[in-house]
Every structure is written in C-alpha cells, then in structure tokens.
Design an enzyme around this catalytic site. Structure first.
Site, mmCIF file in Angstrom:
data_model
loop_
_atom_site.group_PDB
_atom_site.id
_atom_site.type_symbol
_atom_site.label_atom_id
_atom_site.label_comp_id
_atom_site.label_asym_id
_atom_site.label_seq_id
_atom_site.Cartn_x
_atom_site.Cartn_y
_atom_site.Cartn_z
ATOM 1 N N ASP A 1 47.782 79.608 -48.766
ATOM 2 C CA ASP A 1 48.720 79.988 -47.707
ATOM 3 C C ASP A 1 49.594 78.795 -47.326
ATOM 4 O O ASP A 1 49.088 77.678 -47.205
ATOM 5 C CB ASP A 1 47.883 80.445 -46.499
ATOM 6 C CG ASP A 1 48.709 81.215 -45.502
ATOM 7 O OD1 ASP A 1 49.701 80.668 -44.980
ATOM 8 O OD2 ASP A 1 48.357 82.385 -45.248
ATOM 9 N N THR B 1 67.953 85.267 -45.300
ATOM 10 C CA THR B 1 68.603 86.552 -45.560
ATOM 11 C C THR B 1 69.851 86.750 -44.704
ATOM 12 O O THR B 1 69.955 86.174 -43.612
ATOM 13 C CB THR B 1 67.585 87.681 -45.254
ATOM 14 O OG1 THR B 1 68.262 88.938 -45.252
ATOM 15 C CG2 THR B 1 66.940 87.509 -43.873
ATOM 16 N N ASP B 2 70.747 87.616 -45.176
ATOM 17 C CA ASP B 2 71.932 87.957 -44.370
ATOM 18 C C ASP B 2 71.551 88.840 -43.183
ATOM 19 O O ASP B 2 72.348 89.012 -42.251
ATOM 20 C CB ASP B 2 72.999 88.656 -45.238
ATOM 21 C CG ASP B 2 72.531 89.955 -45.885
ATOM 22 O OD1 ASP B 2 71.345 90.326 -45.740
ATOM 23 O OD2 ASP B 2 73.356 90.615 -46.543
ATOM 24 N N GLU B 3 70.334 89.408 -43.198
ATOM 25 C CA GLU B 3 69.948 90.334 -42.127
ATOM 26 C C GLU B 3 69.831 89.642 -40.771
ATOM 27 O O GLU B 3 69.825 90.313 -39.740
ATOM 28 C CB GLU B 3 68.632 91.045 -42.480
ATOM 29 C CG GLU B 3 68.775 91.862 -43.747
ATOM 30 C CD GLU B 3 67.655 92.863 -43.977
ATOM 31 O OE1 GLU B 3 66.905 93.165 -43.040
ATOM 32 O OE2 GLU B 3 67.542 93.344 -45.118
ATOM 33 N N TYR C 1 61.414 92.242 -39.149
ATOM 34 C CA TYR C 1 61.596 91.345 -40.300
ATOM 35 C C TYR C 1 62.706 90.338 -40.032
ATOM 36 O O TYR C 1 62.504 89.129 -40.156
ATOM 37 C CB TYR C 1 61.914 92.161 -41.563
ATOM 38 C CG TYR C 1 62.493 91.317 -42.687
ATOM 39 C CD1 TYR C 1 61.708 90.377 -43.367
ATOM 40 C CD2 TYR C 1 63.838 91.442 -43.063
ATOM 41 C CE1 TYR C 1 62.252 89.599 -44.384
ATOM 42 C CE2 TYR C 1 64.382 90.667 -44.077
ATOM 43 C CZ TYR C 1 63.579 89.742 -44.732
ATOM 44 O OH TYR C 1 64.114 88.963 -45.729
ATOM 45 N N LYS D 1 62.684 86.233 -39.618
ATOM 46 C CA LYS D 1 63.450 85.321 -40.499
ATOM 47 C C LYS D 1 64.422 84.482 -39.663
ATOM 48 O O LYS D 1 64.622 83.292 -39.924
ATOM 49 C CB LYS D 1 64.210 86.106 -41.570
ATOM 50 C CG LYS D 1 63.346 86.764 -42.629
ATOM 51 C CD LYS D 1 62.565 85.794 -43.502
ATOM 52 C CE LYS D 1 63.436 85.016 -44.453
ATOM 53 N NZ LYS D 1 62.630 84.179 -45.385
ATOM 54 N N ASN E 1 71.200 91.520 -50.432
ATOM 55 C CA ASN E 1 70.139 92.244 -51.155
ATOM 56 C C ASN E 1 70.117 91.899 -52.640
ATOM 57 O O ASN E 1 71.128 91.997 -53.322
ATOM 58 C CB ASN E 1 70.357 93.758 -51.046
ATOM 59 C CG ASN E 1 70.008 94.293 -49.684
ATOM 60 O OD1 ASN E 1 70.520 93.817 -48.683
ATOM 61 N ND2 ASN E 1 69.140 95.281 -49.645
ATOM 62 N N TYR F 1 67.326 107.471 -46.826
ATOM 63 C CA TYR F 1 67.178 107.484 -45.370
ATOM 64 C C TYR F 1 68.484 107.936 -44.712
ATOM 65 O O TYR F 1 69.576 107.477 -45.091
ATOM 66 C CB TYR F 1 66.858 106.084 -44.844
ATOM 67 C CG TYR F 1 65.543 105.490 -45.311
ATOM 68 C CD1 TYR F 1 64.516 106.272 -45.827
ATOM 69 C CD2 TYR F 1 65.325 104.118 -45.206
ATOM 70 C CE1 TYR F 1 63.319 105.705 -46.240
ATOM 71 C CE2 TYR F 1 64.131 103.538 -45.613
ATOM 72 C CZ TYR F 1 63.127 104.331 -46.134
ATOM 73 O OH TYR F 1 61.944 103.756 -46.538
ATOM 74 N N HIS G 1 67.966 101.313 -38.184
ATOM 75 C CA HIS G 1 68.523 101.046 -39.525
ATOM 76 C C HIS G 1 69.898 100.372 -39.446
ATOM 77 O O HIS G 1 70.869 100.992 -38.999
ATOM 78 C CB HIS G 1 68.645 102.397 -40.249
ATOM 79 C CG HIS G 1 68.842 102.304 -41.709
ATOM 80 N ND1 HIS G 1 68.882 103.407 -42.517
ATOM 81 C CD2 HIS G 1 69.006 101.242 -42.533
ATOM 82 C CE1 HIS G 1 69.062 103.043 -43.769
ATOM 83 N NE2 HIS G 1 69.148 101.721 -43.796
#
Ligand code: NAD
Ligand code: TDX
Length: 352
Positions: A59, A134-136, A159, A163, A188, A216, A294
């Site tokens: 870990d 990430t771009d999120e 998530y 991040k 992505n 979705y 979403h």
C-alpha cells in the site's frame, strides 16, 4: 551506465501498467512497481519476467514499506498512479476513496519528502514527484468552454472530490516543504487492459456477449477521450521537461457523447461478430437510470502542454478505438480471467 530508476505506484492498474510496459520496452529504466492489487490491479497486465521490473505488493500508505523501498532503490522519480478510480464505486462506497486518494497519498508524500530531504545535489535537484490526476476535479461544463490549468476546482463526485483533495496536498507539499512536484490532469482514457467496469471496455465485452448496453440517462453526457498510450507519453514528457510546481492538462480534443461512443463500438463489433438475428448491436442499447450527480460535459484545453512542452496525441480516435475492440477480441485469456475473477488469485497468493 546505471539505469535510471522510477518508482511507479498503481502500476498494475490500467494506465499504470501501460506506463510500466512503455518504460520497460525502452530498456534503459528500472521500474519499482508498488501496487496493493485491489480489484483493479492485475498482474496479467504486466510482463512476468523482466529483469528491470521489481513488483512489490503493498500500500502507498504503508510508510515503513515506502521508506524501505526509497532507501533501497533510490529512485530518481516517483509517479503516483495509485488510486481508487471508478466514479460509480465512489458513490456506493466513498470511504475507500478518501483512504487511498487522500490519506494514503499524503502518507506517501510525507515519506517521499523525508527521503528527498536526505538527498544532496545533483540527485536532489533532479528528483521529481509526478501525481497523476483527472479533469474531473474541475467539475462539469455546459455546452461551451474548456477546462484550463487555471479553472477553479469544483469536484462533484466523491471520486473527484478525493482526487481534488490529493491535488491540493501535492501543491501544498511543494509550497510548504519544497518537494519538486509535477501535476497532470487528464481526460478519459481508453485502450487495452482496461477493467470492464468503465464505459468502453464494458460496452465492448457486453456487445461481444450479446448483452444489454446500459447508457445512463439520455446518453448525451460528453467526455473527452484519449488513447492510454498517448497519456503515458504525455506523462513522460511532463516528467522530463515540465516545470517544477506546475500543473499540465492532458486531453485528446476528442469530445463524444456516450451514445456516439457506444454506436461506434457497435458498428465495429457488427463487422467483427454480427448478431445472429441480423440486427446491429445498437439494438442492445438500453437507457437506464442516470448516475447520481452525473457530470454533463468535460473538455480539456491542452494549449499549455502542446506549446510549452511540445506534446500532442499521436493516435486518432477512429483507429485506436478499432484497435481497442480488436484487442479485447484477441485476448480472451486476459478477459476470461478478469470475468471469472481468477486474476484475483494472484493477490491471495494462490496463483502463479
Ligand atoms: P485503475 O483503477 O485501473 O488502477 C489503479 C491501481 O492502483 C490498481 O492497480 C490498484 O491495485 C492500485 N491501488 C489502489 N489503491 C492502492 C493503494 N492504496 N496502494 C497501492 N496501490 C493501490 O486506475 P487507472 O484508470 O489506471 O487510473 C490511474 C490514475 O490515473 C488514477 O490516479 C486516476 O485517478 C487517474 N486518471 C484516470 C483516468 C481514466 O480515464 N482511467 C483519467 C485521468 C486520470
Ligand atoms: O455503464 C455505463 N453507462 C454509462 O452511460 C458506464 C460504466 C458509464 N456510463 C457513462 C458515465 C460517463 O458519462 O459513460 C461515461 C464514462 O463513464 P466511466 O467510464 O465510468 O468514466 P468517468 O465517470 O467519465 O470517469 C473516468 O474518466 C476520468 C475514469 O473512471 C476516472 O478515473 C477518470 O478520472
């Protein structure tokens, strides 16, 4: 001449394993690969016998283990891919995301900083800690606009919140302790060896099996897609040429609705493995309940990495998605072991 050594975390996952395969194929890098083999880690995605690859099951939050690895292998760089990465899982079970993406990442940062503090020039000056994000973290876009490196963070899923937190800690470690960090925020990814919980491999395998293709909501959410090899090449460019303390957006300039993605996959699968009833695989599309919260659209402005570091994606979507579908068709052993769960015996020490 001694090989360059890089500590890769999460190197048994989708993007990390691509990076490990790429580095090993260059022949001039020793990879120390630290991964605790969660459900997303798969030793089948890695070369089983390469003298330049040291795999360690553990870990990133195990401070004693990390301390020992840093002291023993003295890497010139650490690239942190390790994370819980699936948005739907973060909605069902957010705690694991905080544990790995925040707490364990901070424990890793602390150990890396203590190690870096013991170094002297030139090793100290050349050392880098690259955090893969990430771009999120930037949130969700309307119909117009793109995320740049100065867009405010506005994460909206457990998530992306985890991040975003890790990104803030990475930057804080640079400002507070001077750790030479680099941060990348990518859109992505798709390609071979991706675990079939993510949109593209899930749809490929369901289509090949004649199963329903669950979209979705209205299927019109937009993502920017990048072939995984392009992402890994961008990471290498940032590691080599990026300015310490800076963040670089990475993307494919390939915006697609989820519906377009699934239609593309269906037409490729139609040509490889037609349905017995003569219909297109599109007939298997099923609109299902939307993901809570979403995000509607992501799009990434990659001007900075293109103009300052000279990176640009090499792979065209139409070719790379075709090759990706073909890869899943041609690798039934990898697919079968994932679908049966056999691949997980490795981490229980039951397999070879
Ligand atoms: P993945 O889920 O396929 O792989 C993650 C890997 O990390 C697995 O091998 C897992 O075993 C390992 N891991 C998890 N927790 C760990 C821990 N505590 N200690 C050691 N290892 C641990 O993820 P991925 O899609 O390869 O993503 C890699 C990184 O890139 C992540 O940080 C993710 O947030 C980021 N990212 C992913 C995408 C994408 O489209 N997949 C896009 C942008 C950024
Ligand atoms: O069955 C599905 N049906 C569907 O319509 C699945 C699994 C997904 N989707 C939609 C949700 C998203 O709009 O497809 C899109 C892509 O979904 P995912 O593959 O789950 O990816 P996403 O949520 O966009 O996040 C991914 O990209 C950014 C990665 O999982 C993250 O790790 C990365 O940071």
């Amino acid at each position: 001449m001694a090989l360059k050594t890089i500590l890769i975390t999460g190197g048994a996952g989708f993007i990390g394993s691509c990076h490990v395969r790429m580095l090993l194929s260059q022949g001039d890098v020793k990879v120390v690969n630290l991964d605790n083999l969660t459900y997303a880690g798969n030793l089948d995605s890695l070369p089983s016998n390469d003298k330049n690859h040291v795999f360690v099951q553990g870990d990133i939050g195990d401070s004693e283990l990390v301390r020992g690895l840093l002291a023993k292998h003295k890497p010139e760089a650490v690239i942190n891919f390790a994370a819980e990465s699936h948005v739907d899982r973060s909605i069902d079970g957010p705690i694991a995301f905080v544990e790995t993406n925040v707490l364990s990442t901070v424990r890793l940062l602390k150990e890396v900083t203590e190690h870096w503090d013991t170094l002297t020039a030139p090793a100290k000056d050349g050392f880098r800690f690259l955090h893969v994000s990430t771009d999120e973290v930037y949130g969700s876009l309307g119909e117009q606009g793109m995320f740049t490196e100065t867009t405010s963070y506005s994460p909206r899923s457990p998530y992306s919140a985890s991040k975003a937190a890790s990104d803030h800690f990475i930057n804080a470690w640079h400002h507070t302790y001077g750790l030479p960090i680099l941060l990348t925020n990518c859109s992505n990814n798709y390609g071979p060896y991706q675990f079939p919980e993510k949109l593209i491999p899930l749809m490929i395998l369901n289509a090949l099996d004649g199963k329903k293709l669950p979209l979705y909501g209205d299927g019109l959410n937009v993502r920017d897609w990048l072939f995984v090899q392009d992402h890994c090449e961008a990471i290498s460019v940032v590691l080599e040429k990026g300015i310490v303390g800076e963040c670089y957006n990475i993307g494919g300039n390939t915006e697609k609705t989820n519906r377009e993605i699934v239609q593309t996959i269906c037409s490729i699968v139609d040509s490889i493995s037609p349905l017995a009833n003569g219909q297109s695989h599109e007939s298997l599309i099923e609109f299902v309940k939307d993901r809570p919260g979403h995000d509607r659209r992501y799009a990434v402005d990659t001007t900075k990495i293109r103009t300052e570091l000279g990176w640009h994606p090499r792979f065209q979507f139409a070719d790379a998605i075709h090759d990706t579908v073909t890869w899943y068709v041609e690798n039934p052993q990898w697919v079968g072991r994932v679908q049966s769960g056999e691949y997980q015996q490795q981490r229980l020490g039951l397999g070879s």
